[in-house]
Design a protein around this motif. Structure first.
Motif, short mmCIF file in Angstrom:
data_model
loop_
_atom_site.label_atom_id
_atom_site.label_comp_id
_atom_site.label_asym_id
_atom_site.label_seq_id
_atom_site.Cartn_x
_atom_site.Cartn_y
_atom_site.Cartn_z
N GLY A 213 -15.74 53.67 27.74
CA GLY A 213 -15.87 55.10 28.00
C GLY A 213 -14.51 55.79 27.88
O GLY A 213 -13.55 55.25 27.33
N GLU A 214 -14.43 56.99 28.43
CA GLU A 214 -13.26 57.85 28.22
C GLU A 214 -12.03 57.35 28.96
O GLU A 214 -12.12 56.78 30.05
CB GLU A 214 -13.57 59.28 28.68
CG GLU A 214 -14.68 59.96 27.90
CD GLU A 214 -14.94 61.37 28.38
OE1 GLU A 214 -14.28 61.80 29.35
OE2 GLU A 214 -15.78 62.05 27.77
N ILE A 215 -10.87 57.62 28.35
CA ILE A 215 -9.59 57.46 29.04
C ILE A 215 -9.35 58.73 29.85
O ILE A 215 -9.43 59.83 29.32
CB ILE A 215 -8.43 57.26 28.04
CG1 ILE A 215 -8.69 56.07 27.12
CG2 ILE A 215 -7.11 57.12 28.78
CD1 ILE A 215 -8.61 54.74 27.77
N GLU A 216 -9.03 58.57 31.13
CA GLU A 216 -8.77 59.73 31.98
C GLU A 216 -7.28 60.08 32.03
O GLU A 216 -6.90 61.24 32.03
CB GLU A 216 -9.28 59.48 33.40
CG GLU A 216 -10.79 59.53 33.55
CD GLU A 216 -11.34 60.94 33.57
OE1 GLU A 216 -10.72 61.84 33.00
OE2 GLU A 216 -12.40 61.14 34.17
N ASP A 217 -6.43 59.04 32.07
CA ASP A 217 -5.00 59.30 32.21
C ASP A 217 -4.22 58.04 31.81
O ASP A 217 -4.78 56.93 31.75
CB ASP A 217 -4.67 59.69 33.65
CG ASP A 217 -3.38 60.50 33.76
OD1 ASP A 217 -2.78 60.81 32.72
OD2 ASP A 217 -2.97 60.81 34.89
N LEU A 218 -2.93 58.23 31.53
CA LEU A 218 -2.04 57.10 31.26
C LEU A 218 -0.62 57.51 31.59
O LEU A 218 -0.28 58.70 31.62
CB LEU A 218 -2.16 56.63 29.80
CG LEU A 218 -1.76 57.60 28.67
CD1 LEU A 218 -0.25 57.57 28.39
CD2 LEU A 218 -2.50 57.24 27.40
N ASP A 219 0.22 56.52 31.85
CA ASP A 219 1.63 56.78 32.07
C ASP A 219 2.42 55.51 31.77
O ASP A 219 1.92 54.40 31.94
CB ASP A 219 1.90 57.25 33.50
CG ASP A 219 3.18 58.07 33.61
OD1 ASP A 219 3.75 58.44 32.56
OD2 ASP A 219 3.61 58.35 34.74
#
Length: 434
Positions: A213-219
């Protein structure tokens, strides 16, 4: 007692989805739009000049409006004079330049040619509309009164574009980041893939399925050692290159909460004030399902090197929509789907500032002001200041004034005075006490 209100710093003629502050030029860059639908709502990127007025207040004026045609910018990253903008399933890169007078464009043109020549893979040059068109659009949209005079000039030059999401149904880039050393460009999209390009060559380095499913955030952590990603599949993952290093489990600190009743929503690395080698990771967890009596959302602080949970605290029943960390790592910013804005102390996860429904609808992005802008103090007599934007087209600034403090000598003097006063009082009440 009436509800607290925050005056608008700036209002755009379109919904705002993202905001960033460039500490080099001092520009505030915000973007959004109505998308490809024929609603008459423009798609643009606005460059604002932020000024400190007095000790605690701010003003903003529009310097330049860059038209983005039929595509709204949903997210962006800024680094070394380059903007990476998420538009539909693509990441568009453009160079911006801020000057006090009109200069020859030959040097910039050469830079752009070199940039395009080094681009590989699916990167390609994009034709863009000139800067005059952007200024004309701003005037036509009713922002002419906010435009600064032409002694301050901003030029925006399209550089390249990469395909950052390959969802066959509705491709959408959800997040974009530059690595801390600006050597990598990272994107996550609705197809669950993380794509990493070397910057500025745009040679693709990694392309891997990180979440269902979707990626919500990354860092990305300093030194590019670890990449942390958040997906809608209830997982928060730590990657070394394209290899999964570990999955995080915030429920270790709250065993009373059932599994899959919450999902991760955002993640950010942050420094630790006065501890040079320390690093923290902050995540937000929101309820997976809506209930009649909304359960609280949670903030979790992790050790940024061992990834062990350190502290978890509730942060209200309003569903969190955005997270930001100040440059010093001292403060956390939260925005909600109901338009509220809050600032927390990173050390204790305690709420320091809160305005209920400051915006009329979902807060889409937050950005703390750096300590210095163009070498000037921009915080004034404020402990911190944070920008917020929302779908209601408004940009606001939220400030926490410096708390009053007394010099140590005055405190010691008062303590001594009190002690002497108590002794004299006892002597008066009980003669011969001393």
């Amino acid at each position: 007692m009436g509800r607290r209100r925050v005056p608008d710093l700036y209002r755009a003629p379109f919904p705002l989805y993202t905001i960033k502050v460039d500490p080099k030029t001092g520009l505030v860059i915000t973007a959004g739009g109505g998308g490809a639908s024929k609603t008459g709502i423009k798609n643009a990127m606005h460059f604002l000049d932020l000024q400190l007025v007095g000790e605690q207040h701010y003003s903003a004026s529009l310097l330049h409006a860059h038209d983005t045609d039929t595509r709204a910018t949903m997210n962006l990253a800024v680094g070394d004079g380059v903007i990476a903008a998420g538009q539909d399933g693509s990441c568009s890169l453009m160079r911006f330049r801020h000057s006090s007078q009109r200069e020859e464009d030959s040097a910039e043109a050469k830079q752009d040619e070199d940039y395009a020549g080094n681009s590989e893979g699916k990167a390609r040059r994009r034709g863009g509309k000139g800067d005059r068109r952007g200024q004309d659009e701003a005037a036509a949209s009713g922002d002419k009164s906010d435009m600064k005079d032409e002694t301050s000039h901003i030029s925006v030059t399209p550089l390249a574009e990469v395909q950052s999401d390959l969802n066959p149904k509705d491709p959408l880039q959800k997040v974009v980041r530059f690595s801390p050393d600006l050597s990598l460009l990272l994107t996550g999209g609705s197809d669950g893939h993380i794509r990493v390009w070397e910057f500025p060559s745009l040679k693709k380095k990694y392309d891997f399925k990180a979440h269902e499913g979707e990626i919500e955030d990354l860092d990305m952590s300093p030194g590019n050692k670890h990449l942390v990603t958040v997906g809608r599949d209830f997982s928060c993952s730590v990657w070394s290159g394209s290899q999964l290093a570990m999955g995080l489990n915030w429920l270790e600190t709250t065993p009373q909460i059932a599994e899959k009743s919450y999902r991760y929503m955002a993640c950010r690395f942050g420094k630790v004030e006065d501890q040079k080698d320390a690093l923290r990771l902050y995540t937000v967890q929101i309820p997976h399902k809506r209930e009649r009596k909304p359960p609280p959302c949670y903030l979790t602080k992790w050790d940024g090197k061992s990834f062990l949970p350190m502290l978890t605290a509730p942060c209200g029943s309003e569903v969190i929509s955005s997270l930001a960390v100040s440059d010093s790592g001292t403060f956390l910013g939260l925005g909600t789907v109901t338009g509220s804005v809050a600032i927390y102390i990173a050390f204790s996860l305690q709420k320091l500032y809160y305005v209920q429904e400051s915006h009329g609808i979902v807060v889409t992005d937050l950005a703390f002001l750096p300590d210095m802008l163009k070498g000037k103090d921009i915080k004034g007599n404020n402990e911190t200041a944070m920008l917020s934007v929302a779908v209601d087209s408004r940009c606001q600034i939220h400030t926490v004034p410096n708390r009053r403090s007394f010099p140590i000598w005055l405190v010691l003097f008062c303590c001594g005075f009190i002690v002497v006063g108590v002794v004299l009082l006892l002597q008066y009440l009980f003669p011969g006490f001393i």
